[in-house]
Design an enzyme around this catalytic site. Sequence first.
Site, short mmCIF file in Angstrom:
data_model
loop_
_atom_site.label_atom_id
_atom_site.label_comp_id
_atom_site.label_asym_id
_atom_site.label_seq_id
_atom_site.Cartn_x
_atom_site.Cartn_y
_atom_site.Cartn_z
N LYS A 70 42.21 30.48 29.49
CA LYS A 70 42.68 29.32 30.25
C LYS A 70 43.29 28.29 29.30
O LYS A 70 42.96 28.26 28.10
CB LYS A 70 41.49 28.67 30.98
CG LYS A 70 40.90 29.50 32.09
CD LYS A 70 39.71 28.78 32.71
CE LYS A 70 39.08 29.59 33.83
NZ LYS A 70 39.95 29.71 35.02
N ASP A 88 33.39 29.83 32.02
CA ASP A 88 34.54 30.73 32.19
C ASP A 88 35.70 30.26 31.31
O ASP A 88 36.41 29.33 31.65
CB ASP A 88 34.96 30.76 33.66
CG ASP A 88 36.17 31.67 33.88
OD1 ASP A 88 36.43 32.53 33.02
OD2 ASP A 88 36.84 31.50 34.91
N ARG A 115 35.46 37.72 41.21
CA ARG A 115 35.45 38.80 42.21
C ARG A 115 34.81 40.06 41.66
O ARG A 115 34.27 40.87 42.42
CB ARG A 115 36.87 39.06 42.71
CG ARG A 115 37.84 39.60 41.68
CD ARG A 115 39.29 39.32 42.02
NE ARG A 115 39.61 37.90 41.85
CZ ARG A 115 40.80 37.37 42.07
NH1 ARG A 115 41.79 38.13 42.48
NH2 ARG A 115 41.00 36.07 41.90
#
Length: 520
Positions: A289, A282, A364
Amino acid sequence: MHTRQIPIQLFDAPVETFSGDLLIYFVEEDAPVTTECNEDLCRFLLQIRDLGDFKGAREEVFLMYPGLISGGGEGLSHAKRLLFVGLGKKSEASNTRREQLRLSAGTAAKQAGVLKAKDVLVVLPKDYQLDTSDIAECVSEGLLLGSYKFDVYKSPKEDAAAVMRVEQFLLGADHSESREAHRGLERGRILAEAVNAARDMANQPGNGWTPSDFADYAQKLAEKLPLQCEILDSVDLEELKMGGILGVNQGSALPPYLIVLEYQTSKADPTILLVGKGLTFDSGGICTKPSAGMEDMKYDMCGGAAVLTAMQAIAEIGITGVNVVGLIPATENLSGSAALKPGDVIRHYGGKTSEIINTDAEGRLILADALAYGIERYKPQAVVDLATLTGAVVIGLGHHYTGLLTNNDQLAAQLTEAGARVNEPLWRLPLGPEYRKQIDSKVADIKNAGSDRSAGTITAASYLQEFVGEIPWAHLDIAGTAWDFTEKSYVPKGPSGTGVRTLVAWLELRQPLESADSGH
């Protein structure tokens, strides 16, 4: 891919005859000297207690060499080394006693590694207020989990002795209790090997464990265990209109998969659905990030690893009275030219639309598709999902508790009890309409992140709750416990494998659930 599994079995001869590298006894603090010891050994133990050199405190150790004692130490042991390991003070709480055994066995495993012992015999304690099978299970878990190392990418050292490891663990038990001891040993072995497999998956770099590796592992499990496997590829996901999984995958060169594993007992038995987030790397997507620490994002698949290896343990143990389905949506979240952009709108399985506010709130999205699909297809009695979902849960609970969010009080109590039994504690957080309002969107049915950072763990769970309806459901946010979990003798730095033993314990302890309530 996996680290070597250390064999463990019962020692089928009197303990006094063992002449291997290391013999281990567990000793309770301030308790009478146990009857596992022979007369000479008990006398020696009393002497070192009186001298204050060893009290039996938690994880305290005392090492001796019987062969160096005057007279050859024949009355003490034929083993090359003898190790006492402290269990700590006596407790009336069964879960505390189970954890004492795991901790002490983990300490024993560490000491065995330091001593480069090949053959290790561990004598199971008697009169310990637990069934023999429970004692053997916890000791086996502690030994095998405490021996875990991941060094598959390390070059072999020239000094072969420097990398010597335990070749086998043996458990010593009374002959009259050998059947129960063997049952507990096997259960502990199965659970520990499943946890260690989950740790291996997480320890692999992003180029060593990809979505296709999830699929391959599941297919291999189905070949050797009573599991049915189905792999849904990108074509299947397109046909099913799983816009969450496909959307997150848009920036990756590797295809996504939805892995389905089924464990069937009887059509008359209820079905439980387990869903694990399989984000093999990720980057945050377009909402990238920070570079510092991004290497840890190879761990974003720990929920998927927990579900996959829990299915492995469930099938090996042969849990009865329940059918279990495991779903792992697997992809990467990268920032390729086709990646999702903030402001994009996707359509989930079932038709619900979502405005993408933050491409780093991707877990999610893939879980929502899997939850909606699994509930519609399998009509489960209850659903549990596991995910390294939010950094907010680490802020709130640190690395000591897993966040629990659920629409069912009974399910919350059952999962909390299961977590306490295996010492993977859960802490329940609230849900409710106030938090749901934070994910209202002006252009779609919902949005994938709140307008600010408040209650980030809860709003993430609120998003998932949109896809479960009235089914009893629980979400375990393991972002703080999947790695850097409270370090102890059998839990190393790095990936912990948390969730595997909790799921198995819950499936064995569970009771029928009523319909969903308002939550907490």
